[in-house]
Design a protein around this motif. Sequence first.
Motif, PDB file in Angstrom:
ATOM      1  N   GLN A 275       0.834  -1.208   0.000  1.00  0.00           N
ATOM      2  CA  GLN A 275       0.000   0.000   0.000  1.00  0.00           C
ATOM      3  C   GLN A 275       0.864   1.252   0.000  1.00  0.00           C
ATOM      4  O   GLN A 275       2.032   1.197   0.396  1.00  0.00           O
ATOM      5  CB  GLN A 275      -0.889  -0.001   1.242  1.00  0.00           C
ATOM      6  N   SER A 276       0.265   2.358  -0.397  1.00  0.00           N
ATOM      7  CA  SER A 276       1.050   3.594  -0.531  1.00  0.00           C
ATOM      8  C   SER A 276       1.557   4.098   0.819  1.00  0.00           C
ATOM      9  O   SER A 276       2.492   4.892   0.878  1.00  0.00           O
ATOM     10  CB  SER A 276       0.213   4.667  -1.222  1.00  0.00           C
ATOM     11  N   SER A 277       0.981   3.632   1.916  1.00  0.00           N
ATOM     12  CA  SER A 277       1.444   4.075   3.240  1.00  0.00           C
ATOM     13  C   SER A 277       2.572   3.188   3.781  1.00  0.00           C
ATOM     14  O   SER A 277       3.099   3.432   4.865  1.00  0.00           O
ATOM     15  CB  SER A 277       0.271   4.039   4.222  1.00  0.00           C
ATOM     16  N   ASP A 278       2.982   2.151   3.021  1.00  0.00           N
ATOM     17  CA  ASP A 278       3.931   1.156   3.555  1.00  0.00           C
ATOM     18  C   ASP A 278       5.381   1.620   3.539  1.00  0.00           C
ATOM     19  O   ASP A 278       5.872   2.141   2.526  1.00  0.00           O
ATOM     20  CB  ASP A 278       3.839  -0.148   2.741  1.00  0.00           C
ATOM     21  N   GLN A 279       6.056   1.381   4.663  1.00  0.00           N
ATOM     22  CA  GLN A 279       7.513   1.519   4.712  1.00  0.00           C
ATOM     23  C   GLN A 279       8.068   0.111   4.563  1.00  0.00           C
ATOM     24  O   GLN A 279       7.800  -0.766   5.392  1.00  0.00           O
ATOM     25  CB  GLN A 279       7.920   2.164   6.019  1.00  0.00           C
ATOM     26  N   VAL A 280       8.808  -0.093   3.472  1.00  0.00           N
ATOM     27  CA  VAL A 280       9.172  -1.444   3.036  1.00  0.00           C
ATOM     28  C   VAL A 280      10.660  -1.710   3.238  1.00  0.00           C
ATOM     29  O   VAL A 280      11.498  -0.871   2.894  1.00  0.00           O
ATOM     30  CB  VAL A 280       8.843  -1.612   1.526  1.00  0.00           C
ATOM     31  N   LEU A 281      10.971  -2.884   3.782  1.00  0.00           N
ATOM     32  CA  LEU A 281      12.351  -3.380   3.798  1.00  0.00           C
ATOM     33  C   LEU A 281      12.412  -4.566   2.845  1.00  0.00           C
ATOM     34  O   LEU A 281      11.697  -5.552   3.022  1.00  0.00           O
ATOM     35  CB  LEU A 281      12.761  -3.832   5.206  1.00  0.00           C
ATOM     36  N   ASP A 282      13.278  -4.463   1.824  1.00  0.00           N
ATOM     37  CA  ASP A 282      13.416  -5.534   0.837  1.00  0.00           C
ATOM     38  C   ASP A 282      14.802  -6.153   0.999  1.00  0.00           C
ATOM     39  O   ASP A 282      15.821  -5.466   0.884  1.00  0.00           O
ATOM     40  CB  ASP A 282      13.234  -4.939  -0.562  1.00  0.00           C
ATOM     41  N   VAL A 283      14.832  -7.462   1.231  1.00  0.00           N
ATOM     42  CA  VAL A 283      16.094  -8.156   1.543  1.00  0.00           C
ATOM     43  C   VAL A 283      16.481  -9.071   0.381  1.00  0.00           C
ATOM     44  O   VAL A 283      15.670  -9.892  -0.059  1.00  0.00           O
ATOM     45  CB  VAL A 283      15.929  -8.968   2.849  1.00  0.00           C
ATOM     46  N   GLY A 284      17.720  -8.915  -0.109  1.00  0.00           N
ATOM     47  CA  GLY A 284      18.154  -9.692  -1.276  1.00  0.00           C
ATOM     48  C   GLY A 284      17.653  -9.056  -2.556  1.00  0.00           C
ATOM     49  O   GLY A 284      17.007  -9.695  -3.377  1.00  0.00           O
ATOM     50  N   ILE A 285      17.998  -7.775  -2.753  1.00  0.00           N
ATOM     51  CA  ILE A 285      17.424  -6.997  -3.873  1.00  0.00           C
ATOM     52  C   ILE A 285      18.088  -7.311  -5.208  1.00  0.00           C
ATOM     53  O   ILE A 285      17.659  -6.803  -6.241  1.00  0.00           O
ATOM     54  CB  ILE A 285      17.510  -5.478  -3.610  1.00  0.00           C
ATOM     55  N   GLY A 286      19.171  -8.099  -5.198  1.00  0.00           N
ATOM     56  CA  GLY A 286      19.855  -8.398  -6.459  1.00  0.00           C
ATOM     57  C   GLY A 286      20.354  -7.125  -7.101  1.00  0.00           C
ATOM     58  O   GLY A 286      20.939  -6.262  -6.432  1.00  0.00           O
ATOM     59  N   ALA A 287      20.102  -6.959  -8.380  1.00  0.00           N
ATOM     60  CA  ALA A 287      20.555  -5.767  -9.093  1.00  0.00           C
ATOM     61  C   ALA A 287      19.519  -4.644  -9.056  1.00  0.00           C
ATOM     62  O   ALA A 287      19.603  -3.690  -9.815  1.00  0.00           O
ATOM     63  CB  ALA A 287      20.920  -6.125 -10.527  1.00  0.00           C
ATOM     64  N   GLY A 288      18.516  -4.763  -8.193  1.00  0.00           N
ATOM     65  CA  GLY A 288      17.640  -3.632  -7.875  1.00  0.00           C
ATOM     66  C   GLY A 288      16.413  -3.436  -8.740  1.00  0.00           C
ATOM     67  O   GLY A 288      15.646  -2.500  -8.519  1.00  0.00           O
ATOM     68  N   GLN A 289      16.194  -4.318  -9.702  1.00  0.00           N
ATOM     69  CA  GLN A 289      15.075  -4.110 -10.633  1.00  0.00           C
ATOM     70  C   GLN A 289      13.728  -4.031  -9.910  1.00  0.00           C
ATOM     71  O   GLN A 289      12.862  -3.248 -10.259  1.00  0.00           O
ATOM     72  CB  GLN A 289      15.059  -5.252 -11.662  1.00  0.00           C
ATOM     73  N   GLN A 290      13.555  -4.838  -8.875  1.00  0.00           N
ATOM     74  CA  GLN A 290      12.249  -4.905  -8.193  1.00  0.00           C
ATOM     75  C   GLN A 290      11.902  -3.586  -7.489  1.00  0.00           C
ATOM     76  O   GLN A 290      10.723  -3.278  -7.305  1.00  0.00           O
ATOM     77  CB  GLN A 290      12.250  -6.062  -7.202  1.00  0.00           C
ATOM     78  N   LEU A 291      12.928  -2.801  -7.126  1.00  0.00           N
ATOM     79  CA  LEU A 291      12.676  -1.546  -6.404  1.00  0.00           C
ATOM     80  C   LEU A 291      11.887  -0.572  -7.282  1.00  0.00           C
ATOM     81  O   LEU A 291      11.099   0.237  -6.779  1.00  0.00           O
ATOM     82  CB  LEU A 291      13.999  -0.914  -5.955  1.00  0.00           C
TER      83      LEU A 291
END
Length: 267
Positions: A52-68
């Motif tokens: 959701q737009s209110s989410d503060q997200v921690l992404d672990v194992g982002i690889g080369a960052g495409q998902q961000l």
Amino acid sequence: VINLDSWRYALDFAILNLGSETAWGNLGYWAETKHYPTACRALAHQVGQELQSSDQVLDVGIGAGQQLIEWQQHFGVKSITGIELSPRHFRFAQQRIQHHNIQATLYNINANDITNWHADQFDRVISLDSAYHYRTRQAFFHAANHVLRPDGVLSLADMYLSDDISSWGYQALRAVTPFASIPKDNLMRESDYFNALQQSGFKHIQIRDVTSEVLGGFGEFSNRHWQQYRRQTLLGGWAKILFTGWLCRRNMAWGGVRYGIITAQMT
Ligand SMILES: C[S@@+](CC[C@H](N)C(=O)[O-])C[C@H]1O[C@@H](n2cnc3c(N)ncnc32)[C@H](O)[C@@H]1O
């Protein structure tokens, strides 16, 4: 011959993305496509579907960052923090977020280093096709629980074993997995996986089996991709992809390894 030296991240990522400008490095979700970047994006959306737009997200194992790029541009989340262990992947991810103007804070650290972070910081912890590598995954579940807010959610795309796996199959996997950078402690059956999340304090745990959409799809793709590009690329980097593809195809007949989309809530 395509010049893969110009790629600054792992050679297997470069080969996987041949034919497009993306930098994905996951096994993909192939239900509606035969195109690698589209399948990878679909797997990311399986994991991120309730962001959701209110989410503060921690992404672990982002690889080369495409998902961000997806978390910001598609889901419009409030903030993104990313973690990646490999220095090469990390540097590439940094360049990628700058290039795409993504607001994210990235750390070149180990997943389990978040144990030392302040508690209750994030609404969502994500791990996209990466947690089976962590030493150990169980320790990561504890750490994720520590940094999540009381109403937070842990979401993963991850691998585990069938509850029906034979002891012979289990022993065979224990011999093979170190070659794939998977610690033996992470070879958990589905019910053990569920219990591990529960022991780390999670509730309302859901495990949705997508083995054929992920492993079946990648097994077929790896062969197609090799046929298409083998004459234009040098051999380095293909071994890991072809071996993974072969394992995926063998597993579709055997069924010992399962792939799932997992969500677990704090309350
Ligand atoms: C299969 S790739 C997936 C990359 C990315 N999530 C994607 O979908 O393209 C797994 C990633 O997890 C990273 N990784 C492995 N062990 C890790 C750890 N202990 N802490 C943080 N990242 C890790 C690897 O370096 C790799 O970039």
